[in-house]
Design an enzyme around this catalytic site. Structure first.
Site, short mmCIF file in Angstrom:
data_model
loop_
_atom_site.label_atom_id
_atom_site.label_comp_id
_atom_site.label_asym_id
_atom_site.label_seq_id
_atom_site.Cartn_x
_atom_site.Cartn_y
_atom_site.Cartn_z
N ASP A 175 -3.31 1.07 7.28
CA ASP A 175 -2.37 0.88 6.17
C ASP A 175 -2.07 -0.60 5.92
O ASP A 175 -2.05 -1.05 4.78
CB ASP A 175 -1.06 1.63 6.45
CG ASP A 175 -1.30 3.13 6.62
OD1 ASP A 175 -2.15 3.66 5.87
OD2 ASP A 175 -0.69 3.74 7.50
N ASP A 204 0.87 -1.17 0.00
CA ASP A 204 0.00 0.00 0.00
C ASP A 204 0.90 1.22 0.00
O ASP A 204 1.71 1.40 0.91
CB ASP A 204 -0.89 -0.01 1.25
CG ASP A 204 -1.80 1.20 1.30
OD1 ASP A 204 -2.56 1.41 0.33
OD2 ASP A 204 -1.74 1.95 2.29
N GLU A 219 -1.27 -1.41 -5.45
CA GLU A 219 -2.48 -0.73 -5.90
C GLU A 219 -2.13 0.19 -7.05
O GLU A 219 -1.14 0.91 -6.99
CB GLU A 219 -3.06 0.08 -4.74
CG GLU A 219 -4.52 0.38 -4.92
CD GLU A 219 -5.15 0.90 -3.63
OE1 GLU A 219 -6.35 1.15 -3.65
OE2 GLU A 219 -4.43 1.03 -2.63
#
Ligand code: ZN
Length: 429
Positions: free
Chosen positions: A383, A218, A302
């Site tokens: 997170d 992330d 991502e």
């Protein structure tokens, strides 16, 4: 041969720049970049070559534009090449013969590639962002570049210098050896006045020994990256130091009087500080991406809406973080070393889903760093939870246990009590 080649980037044959922000097309070509230490006479010769390449590029662009406006057919690559040969014989452009013919032909090749990319992106046959129409080059451009292909007969000399036709034997800082014979070299002068040689090497896809772990990543602003195994990676000291220096230089520049000599000096210092920040960031991205690819069989990240974010008030931080360059490094290293690489669509609600039980419980304001899942009662770290969800969305088998946090009645939790989101309130133990 391992992954020690820390500053290799895939070559973009269509664009002659010293650049890591390449698009999604990959080939098994790698760039090896080295700093050059040109002598004064080399600098003069480079200046001439940059200028001639620019003139050839701009003349050809103007010719195509004029033909287009006059409703004439598109000038083909071959026609432009013939025109160039003719114009070199004319007295007003005779000075073009003072530089290598290959450099000039490559300037045309750049223009042709830029047109092709533009047309392809219009018709949608090219992935990635929309390409702009080719633009005229200027002597004030921050980056000047020329390219020598193998048939220009550039040569690596036994004394370590790089022999370039009509330039001379230029000293190179060989930070590491070239693995094989390069197929071309691009000479770049950056805005800080530094010269680089960027060699293109054709490689076979090497592979690393199999590794079992998979990792979800992330990317964020609070931490540069958070991994699904629970590790949080901040931007390193050297990068922050470089950024501090850049800020100071910029402040200095803003205090200097317009048009003064001191202002010019301060501007050069800003350019140098910028270059240092860019280098430091690239180093950091290379180190981290290499380690992630080396240690994991599969990596999921991502696909950030960087372009979208760049228009918001977070723009500067987004730009500074340089995510797209980092993600591209991960992708090409994964390809090169036989790892699995997945991009997760940016609409996957990674922060809305509990990574333990999979229940989706809606968006949460940014200040909520930990919360409790209504369904299974787990306390989750925002997170790490997102990183685990990234991995899961890619179909990777990762454990979600690290996303769990122990709710603490003090410290971090205190600050969040001021929040308006009731779910962020940890219950007193
Ligand atoms: Zn849950």
């Amino acid at each position: 041969m391992g992954v020690q080649d820390e500053d290799t980037a895939p070559a973009r044959t269509d664009f002659p720049v010293f650049c890591y922000e390449f698009e999604y097309a990959f080939s098994m070509q790698l760039r090896y970049n080295y700093r050059l230490d040109p002598w004064p006479q080399h600098r003069i010769a480079f200046g001439k070559a940059f200028g001639c390449a620019r003139v050839v590029f701009n003349d050809a662009l103007a010719a195509r534009e004029t033909a287009h406006q006059a409703g004439l057919p598109y000038l083909t690559d071959a026609e432009l090449s013939t025109r160039l040969t003719a114009v070199k014989k004319s007295p007003e452009r005779a000075w073009l013969t003072e530089v290598s013919a290959v450099v000039l032909q490559q300037a045309l090749a750049d223009l042709n590639a830029a047109y092709r990319n533009f047309f392809d992106s219009l018709t949608g046959s090219r992935k990635g962002p929309k390409m702009a129409k080719p633009r005229f080059r200027s002597r004030k451009d921050h980056r000047q570049a020329i390219r020598f292909t193998a048939n220009a007969r550039f040569k690596l000399l036994p004394n370590g210098r790089l022999r370039l036709p009509k330039i001379g034997d230029v000293p190179v800082r060989w930070s590491r050896p070239l693995p094989s014979e390069p197929s071309s070299v691009t000479i770049v002068k950056d805005s800080a006045g530094r010269y680089f040689a960027s060699f293109v090497i054709e490689t076979d896809a090497g592979t690393l020994p199999e590794a079992t772990p998979a990792v979800g990543i992330d990317l964020g602003l609070r931490h540069f990256a958070v991994l699904s195994d629970g590790r949080k990676i901040a931007a390193p000291q050297f990068l922050r130091r470089a950024e501090k220096l850049l800020q100071r230089r910029q402040r200095d520049l803003s205090r200097k009087q317009e048009g003064s000599k001191n202002r010019d000096k301060a501007r050069l210092k800003v350019a140098r500080a910028h270059a240092r920040v860019g280098d430091a960031r690239r180093d950091f991205h290379h180190q981290l991406s290499t380690a992630l690819i080396r240690d994991n069989q599969a990596v999921a990240v991502e696909d950030l809406a960087v372009r979208g974010l760049a228009r918001t008030r977070l723009a500067k931080s987004v730009h500074d973080a340089g995510w797209s360059g980092f993600v591209n490094m991960l992708e090409y290293k994964a390809r090169r070393y036989g790892r699995e690489f997945c991009r997760i669509g940016r609409y996957t609600p990674t922060s809305q889903t509990c990574s333990l039980c999979g229940v989706k419980d809606g968006p949460k304001p940014l200040h909520v760093r930990t919360w409790q899942c209504d369904a299974c009662g787990a306390w989750l770290d925002r997170d790490i939870n997102a990183a685990v969800n990234v991995a899961k969305a890619a179909g990777l088998a990762v454990t979600a246990c690290r996303a769990r946090v122990r709710p603490s009645p003090c410290g971090m939790a205190r600050r969040e009590e001021a929040g308006t989101h009731p779910k962020s309130l940890p219950e007193a133990a």
